[in-house]
Design a protein around this motif. Structure first.
Motif, PDB file in Angstrom:
ATOM      1  N   UNK A 290       0.852  -1.246   0.111  1.00  0.00           N
ATOM      2  CA  UNK A 290       0.134   0.132  -0.003  1.00  0.00           C
ATOM      3  C   UNK A 290       0.757   1.193   0.120  1.00  0.00           C
ATOM      4  N   UNK A 291       2.161   1.063   0.492  1.00  0.00           N
ATOM      5  CA  UNK A 291       2.898   2.323   0.203  1.00  0.00           C
ATOM      6  C   UNK A 291       3.322   2.746  -1.306  1.00  0.00           C
ATOM      7  N   UNK A 292       3.014   3.786  -1.447  1.00  0.00           N
ATOM      8  CA  UNK A 292       3.142   4.410  -2.798  1.00  0.00           C
ATOM      9  C   UNK A 292       4.697   4.757  -3.309  1.00  0.00           C
ATOM     10  N   UNK A 293       5.422   3.722  -3.774  1.00  0.00           N
ATOM     11  CA  UNK A 293       6.846   3.846  -3.947  1.00  0.00           C
ATOM     12  C   UNK A 293       7.007   2.932  -5.243  1.00  0.00           C
ATOM     13  N   UNK A 294       8.037   3.497  -5.957  1.00  0.00           N
ATOM     14  CA  UNK A 294       8.279   2.467  -6.912  1.00  0.00           C
ATOM     15  C   UNK A 294       9.473   1.404  -6.751  1.00  0.00           C
ATOM     16  N   UNK A 295      10.001   1.402  -5.531  1.00  0.00           N
ATOM     17  CA  UNK A 295      11.051   0.494  -4.862  1.00  0.00           C
ATOM     18  C   UNK A 295      10.351  -0.776  -4.792  1.00  0.00           C
ATOM     19  N   UNK A 296      10.938  -1.890  -4.773  1.00  0.00           N
ATOM     20  CA  UNK A 296      10.389  -3.393  -4.641  1.00  0.00           C
ATOM     21  C   UNK A 296      10.296  -3.374  -3.032  1.00  0.00           C
ATOM     22  N   UNK A 297       9.666  -4.518  -2.718  1.00  0.00           N
ATOM     23  CA  UNK A 297       9.614  -5.116  -1.280  1.00  0.00           C
ATOM     24  C   UNK A 297      10.954  -5.702  -1.157  1.00  0.00           C
ATOM     25  N   UNK A 298      11.781  -5.559   0.086  1.00  0.00           N
ATOM     26  CA  UNK A 298      12.788  -6.090   0.291  1.00  0.00           C
ATOM     27  C   UNK A 298      12.743  -7.137   1.456  1.00  0.00           C
ATOM     28  N   UNK A 299      13.181  -8.427   1.208  1.00  0.00           N
ATOM     29  CA  UNK A 299      13.291  -9.225   2.159  1.00  0.00           C
ATOM     30  C   UNK A 299      14.955  -9.356   2.816  1.00  0.00           C
ATOM     31  N   UNK A 300      14.992  -9.188   3.750  1.00  0.00           N
ATOM     32  CA  UNK A 300      16.564  -9.183   4.388  1.00  0.00           C
ATOM     33  C   UNK A 300      16.656 -10.126   5.453  1.00  0.00           C
TER      34      UNK A 300
END
Length: 335
Positions: A290-300
């Motif tokens: 839902x966060x408006x951003x072009x970056x992908x979701x990051x699993x660390x």
């Protein structure tokens, strides 16, 4: 030449034998023994013109072929998958048996993509199936093809005859019915029931955990920045998510990961596994998406040699820790 007592006895015995043979033949005819065939069955998913590898995913809940004449039944083989898709060679398969072909069908299944339960109870055109076979000695496969919106086709095939192909017997329309999450998440092994998704809350989440896709990548932090030698991941349908040379460092639209296996280390190699809670990781992905951003979701992942591994998911400055369902100290491989 005068007949002796022995001759008359032989005539009587021959007559008795002929009568027994006739009675045996009549019994075979009554039991339809000559109509029996070595047959099996399979269920396939069919979705036309779709490139999605999870297209028309189906969960088979209950299915049985029946012959009402001798009350014989054929059910799914205990090793058969119950979750199938239209891509590849996925199929749910039945036992092979020497018996009468079925004249009735009962099936209940869940369309994962549509989030709907379907059911069909129907008679089958047995005579048409029997007449379609070119050689009963080559056996037969009853093929059930399920399309979207409850459309079902039943076909007959002869695997021993390459030129036989698939012959359509009948087409049906399954009806929508009510169902529960319990029907979907429980499996049986050695007469015991197991909940494969104990934390899921509803049917919609069951579908989402299997087919929803998000753009995500993986970052791995190791003790002393030691190198990663191998990484693999599995989706919640049990299928491997790894492709050739996959490192999960490139942004791709992927299904949700169920578990990761990571091998790492320089001179000494270690192995770590991490299994996610289905509801927790689904909620986390939905929240971050839902966060408006072009970056992908990051699993660390954070890997230490003598401590439990840790994992978190993040996007746009928001970080959510993810628990490991089966925490364990990394495995130290023999050199």
């Amino acid at each position: 030449m005068k007949k002796t007592t022995i001759d008359y006895l032989n005539f009587c015995l021959a007559g008795v034998f002929i009568v027994l043979v006739l009675l045996y033949g009549i019994a075979l005819l009554k039991k339809k023994e000559f109509n029996k065939v070595s047959w099996s069955a399979k269920i396939v998913s069919k979705e036309l013109n779709s490139k999605d590898d999870k297209a028309n995913m189906l969960k088979i809940i209950d299915v049985v072929f029946i012959n009402t004449f001798n009350h014989s039944k054929n059910t799914l083989h205990f090793d058969s998958p119950k979750l199938i898709v239209s891509k590849g060679s996925d199929s749910a398969y039945f036992w092979t048996q020497d018996d009468l072909l079925p004249d009735s069908l009962s099936i209940k299944y869940f369309s994962v993509n549509e989030k709907k339960f379907y059911q069909l109870n129907t008679k089958l055109h047995l005579e048409k199936m029997q007449n379609s076979l070119e050689n009963k000695n080559e056996g037969a496969d009853v093929k059930m093809e399920i399309q979207t919106k409850g459309k079902i086709s039943v076909m007959i095939e002869q695997p021993g005859n390459k030129n036989f192909g698939s012959k359509l017997i009948q087409s049906f329309q399954a009806k929508e019915v009510q169902g529960t999450l319990r029907m979907l998440v429980y499996s049986q092994y050695e007469r015991k029931e197991y909940n494969d998704f104990p934390s899921l809350k509803d049917v919609s989440d069951y579908s989402d955990i299997l087919i929803q896709k998000y753009p995500w990548i993986v970052k791995i932090e190791t003790e002393n920045t030691e190198k990663i030698s191998e990484i693999s991941a599995y989706a919640f349908d049990g299928k491997s998510m790894r492709t050739d040379n996959e490192t999960f460092e490139d942004v791709k639209l992927r299904n949700l990961p169920n578990r990761f296996s990571i091998d790492w280390g320089n001179t000494q190699r270690y192995g770590s596994n991490y299994s996610f809670d289905s509801q927790e990781i689904l909620n986390a992905f939905k929240d971050l998406n839902q966060i408006k951003s072009n970056e992908p979701i990051l699993i660390t992942f954070k890997l230490l040699k003598n401590a439990y591994p840790k994992a978190e998911i993040s996007k746009g400055g928001k970080t959510i820790p993810l628990k490991d369902l089966y925490p364990d100290i990394p495995t130290k491989y023999a050199r």
